[in-house]
Write an enzyme that holds these catalytic residues in place. Structure first.
Site, PDB file in Angstrom:
ATOM      1  N   ARG A 181     -13.303   2.271  20.068  1.00  0.00           N
ATOM      2  CA  ARG A 181     -13.827   1.343  19.040  1.00  0.00           C
ATOM      3  C   ARG A 181     -14.337   2.068  17.794  1.00  0.00           C
ATOM      4  O   ARG A 181     -15.137   1.555  17.044  1.00  0.00           O
ATOM      5  CB  ARG A 181     -14.932   0.449  19.610  1.00  0.00           C
ATOM      6  CG  ARG A 181     -14.450  -0.465  20.711  1.00  0.00           C
ATOM      7  CD  ARG A 181     -15.309  -1.713  20.789  1.00  0.00           C
ATOM      8  NE  ARG A 181     -14.772  -2.647  21.743  1.00  0.00           N
ATOM      9  CZ  ARG A 181     -15.211  -2.754  22.995  1.00  0.00           C
ATOM     10  NH1 ARG A 181     -16.202  -1.999  23.406  1.00  0.00           N
ATOM     11  NH2 ARG A 181     -14.666  -3.621  23.807  1.00  0.00           N
ATOM     12  N   LYS A 219      -8.713   3.687   3.258  1.00  0.00           N
ATOM     13  CA  LYS A 219      -7.553   2.911   3.725  1.00  0.00           C
ATOM     14  C   LYS A 219      -6.820   3.741   4.759  1.00  0.00           C
ATOM     15  O   LYS A 219      -6.423   4.879   4.487  1.00  0.00           O
ATOM     16  CB  LYS A 219      -6.612   2.589   2.562  1.00  0.00           C
ATOM     17  CG  LYS A 219      -7.052   1.386   1.759  1.00  0.00           C
ATOM     18  CD  LYS A 219      -5.962   0.938   0.805  1.00  0.00           C
ATOM     19  CE  LYS A 219      -6.425  -0.273   0.012  1.00  0.00           C
ATOM     20  NZ  LYS A 219      -5.473  -0.651  -1.047  1.00  0.00           N
ATOM     21  N   GLU A 279      -0.310   9.463  -9.389  1.00  0.00           N
ATOM     22  CA  GLU A 279      -1.553   8.780  -9.003  1.00  0.00           C
ATOM     23  C   GLU A 279      -2.722   9.263  -9.863  1.00  0.00           C
ATOM     24  O   GLU A 279      -3.671   8.526 -10.112  1.00  0.00           O
ATOM     25  CB  GLU A 279      -1.868   9.004  -7.511  1.00  0.00           C
ATOM     26  CG  GLU A 279      -0.822   8.444  -6.549  1.00  0.00           C
ATOM     27  CD  GLU A 279      -0.943   6.935  -6.267  1.00  0.00           C
ATOM     28  OE1 GLU A 279      -1.761   6.252  -6.932  1.00  0.00           O
ATOM     29  OE2 GLU A 279      -0.202   6.445  -5.396  1.00  0.00           O
ATOM     30  N   LYS A 310     -12.165   6.780  -8.523  1.00  0.00           N
ATOM     31  CA  LYS A 310     -11.795   6.039  -7.315  1.00  0.00           C
ATOM     32  C   LYS A 310     -13.029   5.730  -6.470  1.00  0.00           C
ATOM     33  O   LYS A 310     -13.170   4.608  -5.957  1.00  0.00           O
ATOM     34  CB  LYS A 310     -10.750   6.807  -6.497  1.00  0.00           C
ATOM     35  CG  LYS A 310     -10.428   6.074  -5.211  1.00  0.00           C
ATOM     36  CD  LYS A 310      -9.014   6.069  -4.793  1.00  0.00           C
ATOM     37  CE  LYS A 310      -8.846   5.085  -3.629  1.00  0.00           C
ATOM     38  NZ  LYS A 310      -7.640   5.285  -2.876  1.00  0.00           N
ATOM     39  N   GLU A 338     -11.456  -4.544  -1.158  1.00  0.00           N
ATOM     40  CA  GLU A 338     -10.389  -5.017  -2.040  1.00  0.00           C
ATOM     41  C   GLU A 338     -10.378  -6.530  -2.224  1.00  0.00           C
ATOM     42  O   GLU A 338      -9.351  -7.180  -2.060  1.00  0.00           O
ATOM     43  CB  GLU A 338      -9.028  -4.535  -1.522  1.00  0.00           C
ATOM     44  CG  GLU A 338      -7.984  -4.511  -2.617  1.00  0.00           C
ATOM     45  CD  GLU A 338      -6.680  -3.837  -2.225  1.00  0.00           C
ATOM     46  OE1 GLU A 338      -6.732  -2.684  -1.761  1.00  0.00           O
ATOM     47  OE2 GLU A 338      -5.632  -4.467  -2.378  1.00  0.00           O
ATOM     48  N   ARG A 373     -10.794  -3.417  -6.690  1.00  0.00           N
ATOM     49  CA  ARG A 373      -9.985  -2.387  -6.028  1.00  0.00           C
ATOM     50  C   ARG A 373      -8.489  -2.665  -6.141  1.00  0.00           C
ATOM     51  O   ARG A 373      -7.669  -1.738  -6.070  1.00  0.00           O
ATOM     52  CB  ARG A 373     -10.419  -2.224  -4.560  1.00  0.00           C
ATOM     53  CG  ARG A 373      -9.701  -1.073  -3.880  1.00  0.00           C
ATOM     54  CD  ARG A 373     -10.295  -0.646  -2.572  1.00  0.00           C
ATOM     55  NE  ARG A 373      -9.565   0.492  -2.032  1.00  0.00           N
ATOM     56  CZ  ARG A 373      -9.925   1.197  -0.994  1.00  0.00           C
ATOM     57  NH1 ARG A 373     -11.044   0.909  -0.365  1.00  0.00           N
ATOM     58  NH2 ARG A 373      -9.191   2.208  -0.567  1.00  0.00           N
ATOM     59  N   ASN A 384      -3.789  -0.669  -7.274  1.00  0.00           N
ATOM     60  CA  ASN A 384      -2.385  -0.879  -6.896  1.00  0.00           C
ATOM     61  C   ASN A 384      -1.467  -0.917  -8.110  1.00  0.00           C
ATOM     62  O   ASN A 384      -0.306  -1.326  -7.999  1.00  0.00           O
ATOM     63  CB  ASN A 384      -2.245  -2.176  -6.091  1.00  0.00           C
ATOM     64  CG  ASN A 384      -2.991  -2.085  -4.775  1.00  0.00           C
ATOM     65  OD1 ASN A 384      -2.986  -1.042  -4.131  1.00  0.00           O
ATOM     66  ND2 ASN A 384      -3.662  -3.151  -4.395  1.00  0.00           N
ATOM     67  N   HIS A 395       2.214  -0.332  -7.871  1.00  0.00           N
ATOM     68  CA  HIS A 395       2.561  -0.262  -6.448  1.00  0.00           C
ATOM     69  C   HIS A 395       3.404  -1.435  -5.955  1.00  0.00           C
ATOM     70  O   HIS A 395       4.122  -1.300  -4.968  1.00  0.00           O
ATOM     71  CB  HIS A 395       1.300  -0.118  -5.596  1.00  0.00           C
ATOM     72  CG  HIS A 395       0.768   1.285  -5.583  1.00  0.00           C
ATOM     73  ND1 HIS A 395       0.309   1.910  -6.710  1.00  0.00           N
ATOM     74  CD2 HIS A 395       0.653   2.197  -4.579  1.00  0.00           C
ATOM     75  CE1 HIS A 395      -0.086   3.130  -6.412  1.00  0.00           C
ATOM     76  NE2 HIS A 395       0.119   3.336  -5.120  1.00  0.00           N
ATOM     77  N   HIS A 419       6.416  -0.142  -3.931  1.00  0.00           N
ATOM     78  CA  HIS A 419       6.704  -0.426  -2.518  1.00  0.00           C
ATOM     79  C   HIS A 419       8.109  -1.005  -2.361  1.00  0.00           C
ATOM     80  O   HIS A 419       8.821  -0.694  -1.401  1.00  0.00           O
ATOM     81  CB  HIS A 419       5.656  -1.370  -1.936  1.00  0.00           C
ATOM     82  CG  HIS A 419       4.330  -0.693  -1.729  1.00  0.00           C
ATOM     83  ND1 HIS A 419       3.147  -1.373  -1.547  1.00  0.00           N
ATOM     84  CD2 HIS A 419       3.986   0.619  -1.695  1.00  0.00           C
ATOM     85  CE1 HIS A 419       2.155  -0.514  -1.416  1.00  0.00           C
ATOM     86  NE2 HIS A 419       2.639   0.701  -1.499  1.00  0.00           N
ATOM     87  N   HIS A 432       6.678   8.914  -2.827  1.00  0.00           N
ATOM     88  CA  HIS A 432       5.796   7.787  -3.168  1.00  0.00           C
ATOM     89  C   HIS A 432       5.356   7.827  -4.635  1.00  0.00           C
ATOM     90  O   HIS A 432       5.472   6.836  -5.354  1.00  0.00           O
ATOM     91  CB  HIS A 432       4.575   7.784  -2.238  1.00  0.00           C
ATOM     92  CG  HIS A 432       3.593   6.700  -2.559  1.00  0.00           C
ATOM     93  ND1 HIS A 432       3.897   5.359  -2.446  1.00  0.00           N
ATOM     94  CD2 HIS A 432       2.317   6.756  -3.029  1.00  0.00           C
ATOM     95  CE1 HIS A 432       2.851   4.634  -2.822  1.00  0.00           C
ATOM     96  NE2 HIS A 432       1.878   5.459  -3.184  1.00  0.00           N
TER      97      HIS A 432
END
Ligand code: GLY
Length: 364
Positions: free
Chosen positions: A117, A139, A181, A234, A244, A248, A252, A255, A259, A274
């Site tokens: 957990r 993330k 980035e 950041k 987010e 936040r 992206n 992105h 993606h 990427h």
């Protein structure tokens, strides 16, 4: 030594440390009862450098090398990390150190987050891309059903340790991919220091040099200043909006297109990193912003010229009409609409929700 923190309600959730040598990370791992290291086999040399210092701390339990590829960024790899921890008898007081790029930190962070957990974890990012983005903000996750980062949680590392040593040995293509980035961060938030222009100037200098490795080495101090500035931007965004729900989402930028580009690249067997996809994605987002009159005329061409100078790719490697079906699968699509991060200019971004067909029509 500088320290950047992610703080929520006055409580420090995560720190970003930096130092001259990767071995120095060991000092931050002394306080924990038992330390486990998981590293990308591609950077075994970095893990080998760190290991003796970890052993000297007296709380080190062992290491595991993983194959950190996009194809291997799946739940089975995460479960194999958890199985390894279980076999070594790791308890709830375990601290798992990840050494590698964003794929490694995403998977190890996820494995630690679900083991018993949730146990503590920390990162030594070994790529520029992970130093400025992936290894900060919590993330974690894996790809699922051909979709990127479909399974995962947001859970903060105890700390991220960044150091210049690893940057000097990066292949130039990985370095450039990471700069996408870096530049992205300053397009989102460009303070009075105008880090965007500073980044374009340093990166153009490196791109124009014949010996890239030498040029990166010669510009290490400036690069480190920019990396820290990007990490601070950041950390600020994540402190204000960890999960987010608002700001936040700006991170992206580029992105949604990226993606889709990566999805199409996998389908067609095209080699694209990427950061390269993010670079092309930002140019498409700039065109969309301009066509919707959010950015002034000429903005997309100015960004394109800057990116080209920095050695970043700007051209879509597929026909435009291959993207819509991939974009519709984006996990950020809500009620048929996708959140596009658009630009009013450098340092000025905003979210606009629209359908993929509306976006594609505006791009024509
Ligand atoms: N890479 C975007 C974020 O961390 O939110």
């Amino acid at each position: 030594m500088s320290e950047i923190t992610i703080k929520v309600d006055g409580k420090i959730l995560s720190s970003v440390y930096s130092g001259q040598s990767v071995v120095e990370v060991a000092q931050y791992l002394k306080p924990y009862r038992s330390v486990y290291m998981v590293y990308d086999l591609n950077v075994k040399g970095v893990a080998d450098l760190i290991e003796p210092a970890l052993k000297a701390n007296g709380n080190y339990e062992g290491s595991l090398g993983i194959v950190a590829t996009e194809e291997n960024k799946v739940i089975d790899t995460v479960l194999s990390i958890d199985e390894w921890l279980l076999n070594l008898g790791a308890n709830r007081d375990a601290m798992v150190l990840a050494v590698g790029g964003g794929i490694t930190t995403d998977m190890v962070g996820f494995a630690a987050s679900i083991y018993k957990r949730g146990v503590k974890f920390s990162f030594v990012p070994t790529t520029l891309l992970s130093q400025v983005d992936a290894a900060i903000g919590g993330k974690t996750g894996v790809n699922f059903s051909s979709l990127k980062n479909m399974l995962g949680v947001i859970r903060q590392p105890e700390f991220t340790y960044e150091c210049p040593e690893v940057l000097q040995t990066l292949p130039y293509r990985d370095f450039v991919s990471g700069t996408a980035e870096l530049v992205k961060t300053f397009i989102i938030e460009n303070t009075s220091d105008d880090n965007y222009s500073k980044a374009v100037s340093v990166l153009s200098r490196i791109a124009a040099s014949e010996n890239k490795a030498e040029a990166i080495k010669a510009n290490t101090a400036e690069l480190l200043g920019l990396i820290s500035a990007a990490a601070a931007v950041k950390a600020g965004v994540v402190s204000r909006d960890q999960f987010e729900s608002g700001e936040r989402k700006n991170l992206n930028l580029g992105h949604t297109f990226a993606h889709a580009i990566e999805w199409e690249a996998r389908r067609t067997g095209t080699d694209i990193a990427h950061g390269e996809a993010v670079s092309i994605g930002m140019i498409l987002a700039a065109r969309l912003s301009e066509n919707l009159s959010i950015a002034p005329a000429g903005f997309a061409d100015k960004l394109l010229a800057d990116f080209k100078q920095c050695g970043l790719p700007t051209e879509l490697p597929f026909a435009m009409d291959s993207l819509p079906s991939a974009m519709e699968k984006d996990k950020k699509a809500e009620g048929g609409k996708v959140h596009f991060v658009l630009m009013g200019g450098v340092g000025d971004v905003r979210i606009q929700s629209m359908t993929v067909s509306e976006a594609m029509a505006s791009l024509k």
